[in-house]
Every structure is written in C-alpha cells, then in structure tokens.
Enzyme design. Structure first.
Site, PDB file in Angstrom:
ATOM      1  N   TYR A 137      45.156  33.103  28.563  1.00  0.00           N
ATOM      2  CA  TYR A 137      43.879  32.427  28.840  1.00  0.00           C
ATOM      3  C   TYR A 137      42.735  33.156  28.154  1.00  0.00           C
ATOM      4  CZ  TYR A 137      43.692  28.186  31.432  1.00  0.00           C
ATOM      5  OH  TYR A 137      43.719  26.860  31.737  1.00  0.00           O
ATOM      6  N   THR A 142      39.897  16.709  12.541  1.00  0.00           N
ATOM      7  CA  THR A 142      41.182  17.142  13.072  1.00  0.00           C
ATOM      8  C   THR A 142      41.716  18.174  12.092  1.00  0.00           C
ATOM      9  OG1 THR A 142      42.342  15.437  11.831  1.00  0.00           O
ATOM     10  CG2 THR A 142      41.718  14.886  14.087  1.00  0.00           C
ATOM     11  N   LYS A 163      45.789  16.281   9.894  1.00  0.00           N
ATOM     12  CA  LYS A 163      46.006  15.133   9.010  1.00  0.00           C
ATOM     13  C   LYS A 163      46.142  15.650   7.567  1.00  0.00           C
ATOM     14  CE  LYS A 163      43.957  12.108  12.464  1.00  0.00           C
ATOM     15  NZ  LYS A 163      42.863  11.174  12.847  1.00  0.00           N
ATOM     16  N   ARG A 190      48.186  20.427  15.379  1.00  0.00           N
ATOM     17  CA  ARG A 190      47.442  19.419  16.118  1.00  0.00           C
ATOM     18  C   ARG A 190      46.194  20.066  16.685  1.00  0.00           C
ATOM     19  NH1 ARG A 190      50.117  14.624  16.007  1.00  0.00           N
ATOM     20  NH2 ARG A 190      48.628  13.182  16.922  1.00  0.00           N
ATOM     21  N   GLU A 226      38.996  31.828  28.221  1.00  0.00           N
ATOM     22  CA  GLU A 226      37.735  31.069  28.330  1.00  0.00           C
ATOM     23  C   GLU A 226      36.571  31.891  27.798  1.00  0.00           C
ATOM     24  OE1 GLU A 226      37.260  29.696  32.345  1.00  0.00           O
ATOM     25  OE2 GLU A 226      38.633  28.016  32.036  1.00  0.00           O
ATOM     26  N   ASP A 244      32.510  12.739  10.466  1.00  0.00           N
ATOM     27  CA  ASP A 244      33.831  12.957  11.055  1.00  0.00           C
ATOM     28  C   ASP A 244      34.839  12.798   9.922  1.00  0.00           C
ATOM     29  OD1 ASP A 244      36.298  12.802  12.216  1.00  0.00           O
ATOM     30  OD2 ASP A 244      35.763  11.290  13.711  1.00  0.00           O
TER      31      ASP A 244
HETATM   32  C1  LIG Z   1      42.362  10.822  14.055  1.00  0.00           C
HETATM   33  C2  LIG Z   1      40.882  10.694  14.204  1.00  0.00           C
HETATM   34  C3  LIG Z   1      40.199  11.221  15.314  1.00  0.00           C
HETATM   35  C4  LIG Z   1      40.885  11.678  16.565  1.00  0.00           C
HETATM   36  O1  LIG Z   1      41.730  12.679  16.492  1.00  0.00           O
HETATM   37  P1  LIG Z   1      42.741  12.980  17.693  1.00  0.00           P
HETATM   38  O2  LIG Z   1      43.223  14.310  17.315  1.00  0.00           O
HETATM   39  O3  LIG Z   1      43.772  11.905  17.639  1.00  0.00           O
HETATM   40  O4  LIG Z   1      41.966  12.961  18.958  1.00  0.00           O
HETATM   41  C5  LIG Z   1      38.820  11.201  15.308  1.00  0.00           C
HETATM   42  N1  LIG Z   1      38.142  10.659  14.284  1.00  0.00           N
HETATM   43  C6  LIG Z   1      38.758  10.106  13.238  1.00  0.00           C
HETATM   44  C7  LIG Z   1      37.943   9.522  12.140  1.00  0.00           C
HETATM   45  C8  LIG Z   1      40.152  10.083  13.166  1.00  0.00           C
HETATM   46  O5  LIG Z   1      40.751   9.492  12.139  1.00  0.00           O
END
Ligand SMILES: *Cc1c(COP(=O)(O)O)cnc(C)c1O
Length: 426
Positions: A59, A231, A234, A240, A61, A205
């Site tokens: 942990y 993220t 990807k 993850r 925090e 994002d």
């Molecule tokens: C995949 C994605 C997310 C969310 O990611 P998670 O890890 O699935 O919560 C947020 N914004 C965009 C543009 C995405 O493609």
C-alpha cells in the site's frame, strides 16, 4: 525453494488448474489470432514481469516523500522513476502515474479543473469520441453539463467551425480533444485557439495515439494543453493503466484529484510496469515501431480499398481504420463475430451518422498496433486484407454465418501465417 515451501505456496498450475488452463488458452488465442482491436497491443515480457511483481502486496497512499504508510524504501524511487520517464517521454512539466486506467484519469482531470455541474465539451461517441468526454450514460455526462461536437457530414472530419461556434455559445470550462475511433490527425493548435478565446481549459485525451505521439509520428498536444490524459496499454504498449500529464500550474490540483479525490492506494506493480514501458518507448526502436504502425495502417487501408471496402475519410493518418460495411451487405457486429470464428479479432463500430444501432452498427474498427508489435510490415498487409475479405464474403453470402469447416480452415491458415511473427510477452 524447499519441498515444504513449495507445498505451502504452489505454482498456479498446481494450486488452481482451472484458472491456469484458461490463462494458457488465452495465451494461445492471442498467439494464434490476427489481433486488430485498435485499443489493444502486446506488452513486452519485461512489462508483464513488472506487473506480476510483489509490489501488488504494497500500500502506498500519497505521493513520493509524502505517504500515509511505511515501507516506501523502494516504492518511492520507483514512482519517481516512472514520473521522470513519463515527463521526459512527452516533454511534460508534470506527470501523475497513479490513475488506475484511462477513465479514472479523465474523471480526475474533470474533478481538478471543473466545478460540479460545470459545462464541458467533447467529441460525441457516435463521431468517434469516448464515453468519458461527457456522453450521457457516463459519470462525466451525469455530473457535468455536457455539450458534444461531431464530425462534418460531407467528409467525416472534425469541423473546427462547429467547435468554435459551440464553444462561443456554451462557454465550456473544459474542452476535450481526443478519440477512440477517428482515423485522422488532430489539430491541437486549432483547438487551443478556440479554448483560449472562450477561456476554457483544453485537455487532450491521447489514450489511443499516445504511442504515436511518443514515437513522434503524431503531433504532440503537450505544448497546447492544460492537461493530457492517456491510457498506457494501447499504442504505448505498456500495462493496463492511466497517466496524466499537465502544466506545472495544475500539478497540485491534479494530484489532489487523483488522491485523495478519486482513488485510494496506487497500484504499485502497475507503476513499475509503466516505468518499464516508458523506458521502452524512450528507446530509438520505439520511433521505428510507431512509424511502422502508421505505415502498416495506411497499407492495410489501401489493400482493403482495392478489395472494394469503404473507409471512413478514405484512409488514415494514425493506427486505425474505420470501415463502412454497408456496401458489403453485412453489419459490423455480425462481421466481427464471423471474423472472430475465422481467427481475426476486431470489433463492430458505429460510423458517423450511422443508421444502425450502436449494438449492431454499420462499421468495423481495425488497429495495427498489435500486428506491428509482432514485427509485420507493409508487405504482410495484403495477406491480412485477404483474410478479412474472405471472411466477410463468406459471412455475407451465408446470412452472416460462416460454416465450421470454413472457420476451421481460416483459423489454420491464420495460425500458419502468424507462426513467422512471434508475439511479444507470450
Ligand atoms: C480507451 C480510452 C479511454 C479509457 O480507457 P480505460 O482504460 O478503458 O478506462 C479513455 N479515452 C479514450 C479516448 C480511450 O480510447
């Protein structure tokens, strides 16, 4: 390890054969299918090892140097390492590496920068945006007043005139720029101009394209934005997880929003794996990888066009293709299911101005991050297009279903084709 110890703490294969078997089967599935889901990739063995480390037991925090728990001898330097590498990779003033995933990262930015009920603006889901950019079923659309811009009907590109008009009319506190299914480059500078005019925070994002930004094949939003979320799993090819980059002036607010605003203890094992992934992305080879992802996407687009498929916007600038299947007489969902049976994994996806429902949309989305991680180049894209075309043809000719025999034959050819391209991590 002594026998007694092994008995007390057996390996997964011994302690839980049911789970062990399923994990092995998933490894085989990922090895033997053409993985084209645009949000997925293969993380390296090093990333997987860090993810499975003893840090899952710890942990922590708080933030490095300011924790609510003891025993931070190694967690603190690790988190600092991850932060420094993230800042270096993206040229950012501040990085928060604790978000559990992309969605919590986005919620944290909203919590930091917009008062409850404030107005936010984002690309609508049917136009390729993400749920967390204010779509009505998402917390971001429930707790904030959300307005959504779209794409132009004529060419399916983001219409900056519409963005400007809507921003002037609704005076949002925050504007999202980013997508999950938009095959073209984003003009961050143009968005920044609109945001400045109406006094909104611009937040990018880059969940889908962060690997391309890190690899220098997509313009960076960092100089134009108050904050940037992504993220890490990807195109960035990490574990993850989520990441928030920001200007120094927002650092405190964002850190407070992540913890204690939204999350408890950070997932330290994931932090370690993020550090590994950021370091991988800092290597010169990653630039080559990112460039190859885009080249492969363009080549697969050409190969699909030559087989009579229709592409939204006619092609791609990034890692993904959005295919309109209307002219093939099959829906995206049915095609995706048929192709899955044939060893080709992708997802049905709404297209702009889709006449079909989101659960059974007109399109499929295709991403090239995974195949490129396996070492494929442009010369292999024609074969991939051939597998997709054959599956879609067969399914369309048989009311959406492919015979077991066809599926089996396709899976065998796919596995044979893939044998030359070892999957990282597996
Ligand atoms: C995949 C994605 C997310 C969310 O990611 P998670 O890890 O699935 O919560 C947020 N914004 C965009 C543009 C995405 O493609």
């Amino acid at each position: 390890m002594s026998d007694a110890q092994r008995e007390r703490d057996p390996s997964l294969a011994v302690s839980d054969p049911a789970v062990h078997e399923l994990l092995l089967a998933e490894d085989r599935r990922q090895r033997d299918s053409i993985r084209l889901i645009a949000s997925e990739n293969y993380a390296s063995k090093a990333v997987l090892e860090a993810s499975a480390s003893s840090l899952t037991n710890k942990y922590a925090e708080g933030y490095p140097g300011r924790r609510y728990y003891e025993g931070m001898d190694f967690v603190d330097p690790l988190e600092r390492l991850a932060i420094d590498r993230a800042k270096q990779l993206f040229g950012a003033e501040h990085a928060n590496v604790q978000p559990y995933s992309g969605s919590p990262a986005n919620l944290a930015v909203l919590l930091a920068l917009v008062p409850p009920g404030g107005t936010i603006m984002g690309l609508s889901l049917p136009a390729g945006g993400h749920l967390t950019h204010g779509w009505k079923v998402s917390a971001t659309g429930i707790y904030y007043k959300s307005v959504q811009y779209g794409v132009r009907e004529s060419d399916h590109r983001i219409d900056m005139d519409q963005v400007r008009e809507m921003a002037r009319e609704h005076q949002p506190k925050l504007i999202w720029v980013g997508h999950s299914a938009y095959p073209r480059e984003l003009d961050f500078a143009a968005f920044a101009e609109v945001a400045a005019e109406v006094g909104a925070h611009l937040v990018a994002d880059i969940a889908h394209i962060s690997g391309l930004v890190a690899g220098g094949v997509h313009p960076s939003p960092v100089p134009h934005c108050a904050a940037v979320t992504t993220t890490t799993h990807k195109t960035l090819r990490g574990p993850r997880g989520g990441l928030i980059l920001s200007r120094k002036e927002f650092a405190k607010k964002i850190d407070k929003a992540v913890f204690p605003g939204l999350q408890g203890g950070p997932h330290n094992h994931t932090t370690a794996a993020k550090a590994v992934a950021f370091n991988e992305a800092l290597q010169p080879e990653f630039k080559t990888y990112a460039a190859q992802v885009v080249t492969n996407a363009k080549a697969l687009g050409e190969a699909l066009l030559s087989r009579g498929f229709e592409l939204i916007t006619g092609g791609t600038d990034n890692h993904l293709l959005l295919v309109d299947l209307t002219n093939r007489g099959i829906s995206g969902r049915v095609a995706a299911q048929a192709l899955n049976a044939c060893g080709i994994e992708l997802n049905g996806n709404s297209i702009p101005f889709d006449k079909r429902k989101p659960f059974d949309p007109s399109g499929i989305r295709i991403g090239l991050a995974s195949l490129t991680s396996r070492g494929m180049g442009v010369e292999h894209m024609d074969a991939v297009a051939g597998f997709i075309d054959a599956g879609v043809r067969e399914a369309a000719a048989h009311e959406g279903a492919v015979s077991d025999e066809f599926a089996q034959r396709s899976r065998a050819s796919v596995a044979e084709f893939l044998a030359a391209f070892p999957a990282p991590g597996l």
